[in-house]
Design a protein around this motif. Structure first.
Motif, PDB file in Angstrom:
ATOM      1  N   LYS A 318      -7.209  -8.075  -3.083  1.00  0.00           N
ATOM      2  CA  LYS A 318      -6.401  -9.142  -3.682  1.00  0.00           C
ATOM      3  C   LYS A 318      -5.285  -9.579  -2.743  1.00  0.00           C
ATOM      4  CE  LYS A 318      -7.336  -7.174  -8.155  1.00  0.00           C
ATOM      5  NZ  LYS A 318      -7.692  -5.797  -7.795  1.00  0.00           N
ATOM      6  N   MET A 320      -1.715 -10.953  -2.639  1.00  0.00           N
ATOM      7  CA  MET A 320      -0.587 -11.017  -3.556  1.00  0.00           C
ATOM      8  C   MET A 320       0.223 -12.291  -3.301  1.00  0.00           C
ATOM      9  SD  MET A 320      -0.737  -8.666  -5.531  1.00  0.00           S
ATOM     10  CE  MET A 320      -1.764  -7.277  -5.795  1.00  0.00           C
ATOM     11  N   ARG A 325      -1.450  -7.794   0.931  1.00  0.00           N
ATOM     12  CA  ARG A 325      -2.842  -7.701   0.533  1.00  0.00           C
ATOM     13  C   ARG A 325      -3.086  -6.324  -0.064  1.00  0.00           C
ATOM     14  NH1 ARG A 325      -7.209  -5.732   3.033  1.00  0.00           N
ATOM     15  NH2 ARG A 325      -9.230  -6.656   2.566  1.00  0.00           N
ATOM     16  N   GLU A 583      -3.435   1.834  -8.870  1.00  0.00           N
ATOM     17  CA  GLU A 583      -4.263   0.879  -8.125  1.00  0.00           C
ATOM     18  C   GLU A 583      -5.683   1.418  -7.970  1.00  0.00           C
ATOM     19  OE1 GLU A 583      -2.176   0.232  -4.472  1.00  0.00           O
ATOM     20  OE2 GLU A 583      -0.522  -0.811  -5.474  1.00  0.00           O
TER      21      GLU A 583
END
Ligand code: ADP
Ligand code: MG
Length: 623
Positions: A318, A320, A325, A583
């Motif tokens: 992803k 951000m 990243r 995460e």
């Protein structure tokens, strides 16, 4: 440009009219641009397909390029000069333009390059392993003798050639001095590419070829890049201790470099494959099927296989809003007693991932796991940057065995490589940031070789907590005698052996009553349910098409689980629970949904992930 050493015995045809016509109808824009921007821009890029499709002579010209590239490049330059197709601002100046070709139809594998290709125009694909600094190389050397005469000698790639003596008539001077001021130089760089992992089957060692790059295409690529190189295959005589050998070394005189970036492009998925993948993804037993397709000859370790399934499919990277990243790759570590099939498992995973490499922490290459900058003979005294395993596995899986034995340099560089997925190098003339966007599957032995029952597990893991916390899942595998399991493993191993024997025997001398059906029945327990070719396609398909999002119920379950872990957290644990764990939980849940090709992460995904993480944490905590 280096001159060819091969006699070219092709009939010489005058092509001036053909090329002139080609440039008059095409490439007008490009030539005008060169006129405006020369010398900042000094390469003309010609698409091979444009030549091929150019009227009646097109195919002839295209074939001539492949067969006799030196002549074609010369013809084109002459044509540009004669007809003044590039008009520089300074009237008298003859622009020196590089003619470069791109988009060749056929690529040749590095291991298939043969002597037939010498002097031909070829296109090779590979992953960049080594690059040197960009340094000037002399192409035209001007010498002066003590009497003041000048002698000019052209130089090509390889050893520097000195004239025997002064070339001026009547002069007998032998001692000549090079005058750099009058000599001509070109920027040069040496590269080494190797076959990309997806082109290798069954753990073959990748082969390499060196490239000589000059002028404006120097310094545009970095180790780990996947490139297509177009150029002329050249040979150079080997020379050992002053004796010339009959063996020649080959290299590619690089004409152009194209950077290939797309992930999994290599895996071709037909419509029929797609139907099969979709029907597999709807199978209620898909998780079991996938896990059972990972190293079916290895018995047990189902939780490890579940974890590896998730790792292969991966979470979603992803970007951000603040520009940072977040990685999607899942890192898994197996720490365990010797002889419990860790290495076997790693080797099998290499076969299942569309892009994976196997290496040992005690690796034989100097680049190790991350990257190194060295000054060695490859670069003829220039600094060379070499990519290690994690860079070469970019966009794939790096299977690193014997991780506990990696060297100090790797150990510190690994932190950045695993989390930021890049490796920064700043040494001498080299500063570079290499990409290492790969999932790491590591295997390691305990500190004292075997796990000791009387020492806490945490003290037996030979890795700092900072490194351990970067793994999404850590499995502690002990090899304690356990009657039932041992018996099952023994039977499973001997089953595989005896079926192997049966097949070999049947092939030598057909056994009555044994047919294909009987054999496949016998093989069932050790045959993957999804064969590796299909498996790779499935993974590639899911990674390309499936980007699931969290659904509310799943989100709540994951958050609740994380809060529970934090509450139980004890700072003295070998693997502390940090925000990284949250995460990791999300990544694993994404992978779980991807296996079903689902666009949402549901509660059952959360539960599956929680079970796996719980197993891992329990192993570290008790045992
Ligand atoms: P490690 O790397 O953990 O030291 P290896 O991968 O070299 O171990 O495995 C040693 C051998 O034992 C391999 O041939 C492997 O097939 C066999 N083996 C160990 N455990 C199992 C198991 N559970 N099922 C089948 N074979 C096993
Ligand atoms: Mg091993």
């Amino acid at each position: 440009m280096a001159s060819g050493s091969n006699a070219e015995t092709v009939e010489i045809t005058d092509r001036d009219a053909d090329w002139h016509r080609f440039f008059k109808t095409r490439y007008k824009k490009e030539l005008d641009e060169l006129s405006r921007e020369y010398p900042y821009k000094r390469s003309l890029y010609i698409n091979y397909r444009d030549i091929e499709s150019f009227g009646k002579t097109g195919t002839e010209l295209a074939d001539e390029l492949l067969e006799n590239p030196g002549k074609v490049i010369g013809d084109i330059r002459d044509s540009i000069r004669t007809h003044r197709l590039v008009k520089t601002r300074k009237k008298e100046e003859q622009p020196d333009i590089n003619i470069r070709f791109i988009n060749l139809p056929r690529k040749i594998a590095i291991r298939e390059i043969r002597s037939d290709h010498i002097g031909k125009f070829i296109s090779v694909e590979g992953i960049l392993r080594k690059t040197t600094e960009v340094r000037p190389r002399i192409t035209l050397a001007v010498f002066r003798c003590p009497a003041g005469h000048r002698t000019v000698k052209a130089q090509s790639y390889g050893p520097f050639v000195e004239p025997d003596g002064c070339q001026t008539d009547g002069c007998t001077q032998k001692k000549l001095e090079l005058i750099p001021r009058f000599s001509r130089f070109v920027d040069s760089q040496k590269l080494r590419i190797q076959e990309s992992p997806e082109g290798l089957r069954g753990g073959e060692q990748p082969q390499t070829i060196d490239l000589d790059v000059t002028d404006d295409i120097c310094g545009i690529v970095a180790p780990g890049d996947r490139i297509v190189v177009n150029g002329i295959l050249r040979s150079m005589q080997r020379n050992s201790y002053g004796t010339k050998s009959t063996i020649f070394d080959i290299y590619v005189e690089c004409n152009s470099i194209e950077v290939a970036e797309k992930e999994f492009e290599e895996v071709n998925i037909s419509e029929e494959d797609e139907r099969e993948i979709i029907s597999l993804s709807q199978d209620p037993n898909i998780y079991r099927k996938i896990a059972h397709s990972i190293a079916p000859t290895i018995y047990g370790v189902d939780d490890v296989k579940d974890a590896i399934s998730l790792q292969l499919f991966g979470g979603i990277a992803k970007e951000m809003p603040d520009g940072s990243r977040l990685r999607g790759d899942i890192h898994v570590l197996l720490i365990g007693d010797p002889g419990i099939a860790k290495s076997q498992m790693l080797r099998y995973v290499v076969r299942l991932s569309p892009r994976a490499i196997y290496t040992s922490g005690q690796s034989t290459t100097s680049a190790g796991l991350t990257a190194t900058a060295v000054k060695d003979e490859f670069g003829d005294g220039r600094w060379t940057l070499e990519a290690g395993a994690l860079v070469l596995a970019d966009m794939g899986v790096a299977c690193v065995d014997e991780m506990d034995k990696m060297d100090k340099h790797d150990r510190s560089a690994l932190h950045e490589a695993m989390e930021q997925q890049s490796i920064s190098i700043a040494k001498a003339g080299i500063t570079a940031t290499l990409k290492s966007r790969c999932a790491l599957l590591g295997a390691a032995n305990p500190k004292y070789g075997r796990f000791d029952d009387f020492v806490p597990i945490g003290d037996q893991i030979n890795m700092p907590p900072s490194l351990l916390s970067r793994f999404d899942l850590i499995f502690v595998l002990t090899d304690k005698p356990e009657h039932e399991r041992d018996l099952a493993i023994a039977e499973h191993i001997l089953k595989a052996h005896s079926v192997g024997e049966l097949i070999a025997q049947h092939a030598r001398d057909p056994i009555p009553g044994v047919d294909d059906e009987y054999i496949s029945e016998q093989l069932k327990p050790v045959t993957p349910e999804i064969d590796p070719v299909m498996f790779r396609k499935y993974v590639a398909y899911a990674k390309r098409n499936c980007f699931p999002r969290l659904e509310d119920e799943a989100r709540e379950a994951l958050i609740a689980y994380y809060m529970k872990l934090r509450d139980l957290a004890d700072a003295n644990k070998p693997v502390p629970v940090t925000a990284r764990q949250l995460e990791a939980i999300v990544r694993l849940a994404e992978a779980s949904a991807r296996i079903r090709l689902s666009s949402v992460i549901v509660k059952s995904d959360a539960e599956r992930v929680i079970t796996i993480i719980d197993t891992c944490l329990r192993q570290v905590a008790y045992d």
